[in-house]
Design a protein around this motif. Sequence first.
Motif, PDB file in Angstrom:
ATOM      1  N   THR A 270     -15.881   2.118  -1.297  1.00  0.00           N
ATOM      2  CA  THR A 270     -14.441   2.630  -2.126  1.00  0.00           C
ATOM      3  C   THR A 270     -13.306   3.522  -0.737  1.00  0.00           C
ATOM      4  OG1 THR A 270     -14.825   3.163  -4.439  1.00  0.00           O
ATOM      5  CG2 THR A 270     -12.882   3.858  -3.317  1.00  0.00           C
ATOM      6  N   LYS A 271     -12.677   2.643  -0.658  1.00  0.00           N
ATOM      7  CA  LYS A 271     -11.854   3.528   0.827  1.00  0.00           C
ATOM      8  C   LYS A 271      -9.919   4.012   0.104  1.00  0.00           C
ATOM      9  CE  LYS A 271      -9.511  -0.264   2.875  1.00  0.00           C
ATOM     10  NZ  LYS A 271      -9.700  -0.858   4.143  1.00  0.00           N
ATOM     11  N   TYR A 272      -9.458   5.519   0.487  1.00  0.00           N
ATOM     12  CA  TYR A 272      -8.422   5.321   0.625  1.00  0.00           C
ATOM     13  C   TYR A 272      -7.342   5.211   0.771  1.00  0.00           C
ATOM     14  CZ  TYR A 272     -10.309  10.095  -1.125  1.00  0.00           C
ATOM     15  OH  TYR A 272     -11.070  11.051  -1.523  1.00  0.00           O
ATOM     16  N   LEU A 273      -5.693   4.324   0.241  1.00  0.00           N
ATOM     17  CA  LEU A 273      -5.229   4.087   0.806  1.00  0.00           C
ATOM     18  C   LEU A 273      -4.133   5.178   0.772  1.00  0.00           C
ATOM     19  CD1 LEU A 273      -4.461   0.758  -1.279  1.00  0.00           C
ATOM     20  CD2 LEU A 273      -5.733   1.060   1.110  1.00  0.00           C
ATOM     21  N   ASP A 274      -3.428   5.395   1.979  1.00  0.00           N
ATOM     22  CA  ASP A 274      -2.352   6.234   2.270  1.00  0.00           C
ATOM     23  C   ASP A 274      -1.158   5.139   2.787  1.00  0.00           C
ATOM     24  OD1 ASP A 274      -1.630   9.023   2.238  1.00  0.00           O
ATOM     25  OD2 ASP A 274      -3.182   9.620   3.851  1.00  0.00           O
ATOM     26  N   LEU A 275      -0.335   6.586   2.878  1.00  0.00           N
ATOM     27  CA  LEU A 275       1.289   6.026   3.541  1.00  0.00           C
ATOM     28  C   LEU A 275       1.223   5.760   4.741  1.00  0.00           C
ATOM     29  CD1 LEU A 275       3.754   9.136   2.342  1.00  0.00           C
ATOM     30  CD2 LEU A 275       3.218   6.938   0.924  1.00  0.00           C
ATOM     31  N   LEU A 276       1.651   4.808   4.842  1.00  0.00           N
ATOM     32  CA  LEU A 276       1.768   3.699   6.516  1.00  0.00           C
ATOM     33  C   LEU A 276       2.153   5.080   7.576  1.00  0.00           C
ATOM     34  CD1 LEU A 276       1.775   1.282   8.410  1.00  0.00           C
ATOM     35  CD2 LEU A 276       4.061   0.817   7.971  1.00  0.00           C
ATOM     36  N   ALA A 277       1.715   4.308   8.478  1.00  0.00           N
ATOM     37  CA  ALA A 277       1.302   5.620   9.509  1.00  0.00           C
ATOM     38  C   ALA A 277       1.533   5.107  10.675  1.00  0.00           C
ATOM     39  CB  ALA A 277      -0.095   6.403   9.439  1.00  0.00           C
ATOM     40  N   GLY A 278       2.402   5.686  11.454  1.00  0.00           N
ATOM     41  CA  GLY A 278       3.123   4.255  12.785  1.00  0.00           C
ATOM     42  C   GLY A 278       3.990   3.348  12.159  1.00  0.00           C
ATOM     43  N   ALA A 279       4.289   2.806  13.169  1.00  0.00           N
ATOM     44  CA  ALA A 279       5.234   1.773  13.216  1.00  0.00           C
ATOM     45  C   ALA A 279       4.835   0.341  13.928  1.00  0.00           C
ATOM     46  CB  ALA A 279       6.570   1.562  14.158  1.00  0.00           C
ATOM     47  N   PRO A 280       4.217  -0.365  13.264  1.00  0.00           N
ATOM     48  CA  PRO A 280       3.385  -1.709  13.507  1.00  0.00           C
ATOM     49  C   PRO A 280       4.642  -2.755  13.827  1.00  0.00           C
ATOM     50  CG  PRO A 280       2.841  -1.479  11.341  1.00  0.00           C
ATOM     51  CD  PRO A 280       2.963  -0.226  11.672  1.00  0.00           C
ATOM     52  N   LEU A 281       5.468  -2.289  13.185  1.00  0.00           N
ATOM     53  CA  LEU A 281       6.825  -3.356  13.199  1.00  0.00           C
ATOM     54  C   LEU A 281       8.254  -2.478  12.908  1.00  0.00           C
ATOM     55  CD1 LEU A 281       6.852  -6.528  14.004  1.00  0.00           C
ATOM     56  CD2 LEU A 281       6.811  -6.962  12.204  1.00  0.00           C
TER      57      LEU A 281
ATOM     58  N   ALA B 137       0.603  -0.760  -0.273  1.00  0.00           N
ATOM     59  CA  ALA B 137       0.042  -0.219  -0.581  1.00  0.00           C
ATOM     60  C   ALA B 137       0.823   1.287   0.270  1.00  0.00           C
ATOM     61  CB  ALA B 137      -0.819  -0.210   0.985  1.00  0.00           C
ATOM     62  N   THR B 138       2.113   1.425   0.867  1.00  0.00           N
ATOM     63  CA  THR B 138       2.337   2.430   0.747  1.00  0.00           C
ATOM     64  C   THR B 138       3.114   2.413  -0.420  1.00  0.00           C
ATOM     65  OG1 THR B 138       3.500   2.324   2.814  1.00  0.00           O
ATOM     66  CG2 THR B 138       4.916   3.112   1.931  1.00  0.00           C
ATOM     67  N   SER B 139       4.055   2.076  -1.026  1.00  0.00           N
ATOM     68  CA  SER B 139       4.601   1.775  -1.923  1.00  0.00           C
ATOM     69  C   SER B 139       3.871   2.467  -3.229  1.00  0.00           C
ATOM     70  CB  SER B 139       5.560   0.130  -2.582  1.00  0.00           C
ATOM     71  OG  SER B 139       6.590  -0.069  -2.360  1.00  0.00           O
ATOM     72  N   VAL B 140       2.141   1.480  -3.440  1.00  0.00           N
ATOM     73  CA  VAL B 140       1.989   2.562  -4.315  1.00  0.00           C
ATOM     74  C   VAL B 140       1.493   3.362  -4.159  1.00  0.00           C
ATOM     75  CG1 VAL B 140      -0.878   2.194  -5.400  1.00  0.00           C
ATOM     76  CG2 VAL B 140       1.026  -0.677  -4.735  1.00  0.00           C
ATOM     77  N   LYS B 141       1.049   4.371  -2.825  1.00  0.00           N
ATOM     78  CA  LYS B 141       0.869   5.452  -3.068  1.00  0.00           C
ATOM     79  C   LYS B 141       2.180   6.218  -3.004  1.00  0.00           C
ATOM     80  CE  LYS B 141      -1.533   9.127  -1.112  1.00  0.00           C
ATOM     81  NZ  LYS B 141      -1.883  10.040  -1.290  1.00  0.00           N
ATOM     82  N   GLU B 142       3.483   5.475  -2.969  1.00  0.00           N
ATOM     83  CA  GLU B 142       4.142   6.773  -3.245  1.00  0.00           C
ATOM     84  C   GLU B 142       4.526   6.656  -5.142  1.00  0.00           C
ATOM     85  OE1 GLU B 142       7.390   5.664   0.215  1.00  0.00           O
ATOM     86  OE2 GLU B 142       7.517   4.589  -1.084  1.00  0.00           O
ATOM     87  N   ILE B 143       4.264   5.844  -5.492  1.00  0.00           N
ATOM     88  CA  ILE B 143       4.252   6.080  -6.774  1.00  0.00           C
ATOM     89  C   ILE B 143       3.247   7.232  -7.714  1.00  0.00           C
ATOM     90  CG2 ILE B 143       4.046   4.628  -9.099  1.00  0.00           C
ATOM     91  CD1 ILE B 143       4.988   1.961  -7.362  1.00  0.00           C
ATOM     92  N   ALA B 144       2.272   6.352  -6.772  1.00  0.00           N
ATOM     93  CA  ALA B 144       0.625   7.757  -7.502  1.00  0.00           C
ATOM     94  C   ALA B 144       1.085   9.142  -7.225  1.00  0.00           C
ATOM     95  CB  ALA B 144      -0.708   7.518  -6.711  1.00  0.00           C
ATOM     96  N   VAL B 145       1.714   9.470  -5.657  1.00  0.00           N
ATOM     97  CA  VAL B 145       2.363  11.278  -5.663  1.00  0.00           C
ATOM     98  C   VAL B 145       3.713  11.294  -7.101  1.00  0.00           C
ATOM     99  CG1 VAL B 145       3.903  12.072  -4.159  1.00  0.00           C
ATOM    100  CG2 VAL B 145       1.961  11.212  -3.474  1.00  0.00           C
ATOM    101  N   SER B 146       4.401  10.295  -6.449  1.00  0.00           N
ATOM    102  CA  SER B 146       5.326  10.558  -8.006  1.00  0.00           C
ATOM    103  C   SER B 146       5.248  10.806  -8.847  1.00  0.00           C
ATOM    104  CB  SER B 146       6.536   9.255  -7.779  1.00  0.00           C
ATOM    105  OG  SER B 146       7.068   9.671  -6.359  1.00  0.00           O
ATOM    106  N   ALA B 147       4.183  10.154  -9.306  1.00  0.00           N
ATOM    107  CA  ALA B 147       3.982  10.179 -11.435  1.00  0.00           C
ATOM    108  C   ALA B 147       2.350  11.477 -11.405  1.00  0.00           C
ATOM    109  CB  ALA B 147       2.988   8.920 -11.556  1.00  0.00           C
ATOM    110  N   GLN B 148       1.702  11.548  -9.848  1.00  0.00           N
ATOM    111  CA  GLN B 148       0.760  12.293 -10.196  1.00  0.00           C
ATOM    112  C   GLN B 148       0.323  11.493 -10.874  1.00  0.00           C
ATOM    113  OE1 GLN B 148      -0.700  15.815  -8.583  1.00  0.00           O
ATOM    114  NE2 GLN B 148       1.192  14.608  -7.392  1.00  0.00           N
ATOM    115  N   CYS B 149      -0.615  10.412  -9.826  1.00  0.00           N
ATOM    116  CA  CYS B 149      -1.492   9.645 -11.255  1.00  0.00           C
ATOM    117  C   CYS B 149      -2.061   9.515 -10.072  1.00  0.00           C
ATOM    118  CB  CYS B 149      -1.046   8.824 -12.044  1.00  0.00           C
ATOM    119  SG  CYS B 149      -0.225   7.509 -11.211  1.00  0.00           S
ATOM    120  N   ASP B 150      -3.453   9.170 -10.802  1.00  0.00           N
ATOM    121  CA  ASP B 150      -4.515   7.696  -9.285  1.00  0.00           C
ATOM    122  C   ASP B 150      -4.249   6.461  -9.669  1.00  0.00           C
ATOM    123  OD1 ASP B 150      -5.743  10.114  -8.247  1.00  0.00           O
ATOM    124  OD2 ASP B 150      -7.104  10.072  -8.967  1.00  0.00           O
TER     125      ASP B 150
END
Length: 338
Positions: free
Chosen positions: A323-334, A229-242
């Motif tokens: 439908t829900k948003y996926l965002d960057l990981l927030a916090g450190a589960p592990l 999920a975090t990787s996909v969000k980083e790609i979307a932000v960097s490429a300016q796409c949804d």
Amino acid sequence: MSTDDRIILLAHGDGGRLTHELVTQLFFKHLGNRTLEMLTDAAALTVGEGRIAVTTDSFVIDPPFFPGGDIGKLAVCGTINDLAVSGARPRYLTAAFLIEEGLPLEDLERIVASMAQTCNEAGVQVVAGDTKVVQRGHLDKIFINTTGVGEIPPDVDLGYHRIAQGDVLLVNGTLGEHGMAVLAAREGFGLEDQVQSDCAALHEITARLLEDLGEDVRLMRDLTRGGFATSVKEIAVSAQCDIWISEGDVPVSPNTRGAAEMLGVDPMYLANEGKFLAIVSPGKAERALAALKEHPLGREARIVGEVRSGQGNVYLKTLLGGTKYLDLLAGAPLPRIC
């Protein structure tokens, strides 16, 4: 970082939101340059008439031995994978060992032997290294730092700039296994026999995909800290796409899913060490899927989503039809997952 964040937290190392802020607002402030700020898995550098890829990584995983691997295998595979998803052919590694006084020599030899075996299987060599020992209590067992160097074929061009509307996302297999295996080993939940880390070198399967599809491969990313999920969000932000993801198409093994539900964690945010995401042109998605499935590390490959026009959002179409948003990981589960 906000002005209130005056100390480093474990969450700064989880690959999520705080990591991103630390890198962009502190490290880029002092060390930023065009190559570094591309935030790719490896830097593509021109040397003479050719190009090389260079990456560096540090491994601090706790425990150093876990179901499916150990810190030595992880260090080699993790470095190779950063080169592989950049389109490079891995060639050479360096390895620096930071060792705590009191570590059993038997454990150190086991780790180094595992590194050697993994290097031999992958066809790479450790060509330089360093060893430091610190007093007992000043470090936790052993940390390993690596640098990897690989050759980039002249016809390979991967990057955020190549992503276009309609492109298709694929993953090469089930997600979350490394994170779940380490969590089980660390906390003693009795799940060690049910979930194994997916730790593996990806250079052969990524090379096959590039050979089969060529320039129709837009981008590849390995799915380590912060997970899918975090990787996909980083790609979307960097490429300016949804990016739209179908939850029903995201592969998770029954054992991992069951353990994740029991422990209240989301497999899409758990680290992987043998999984990668590929974005390919829409007309080549089925061909890409077939190419992945021909390799042992891609037998559970799936098409999981598509690129649409937008401003950096990731949407998950849930199994319940919402439908829900996926965002960057927030916090450190592990923490200390790699």
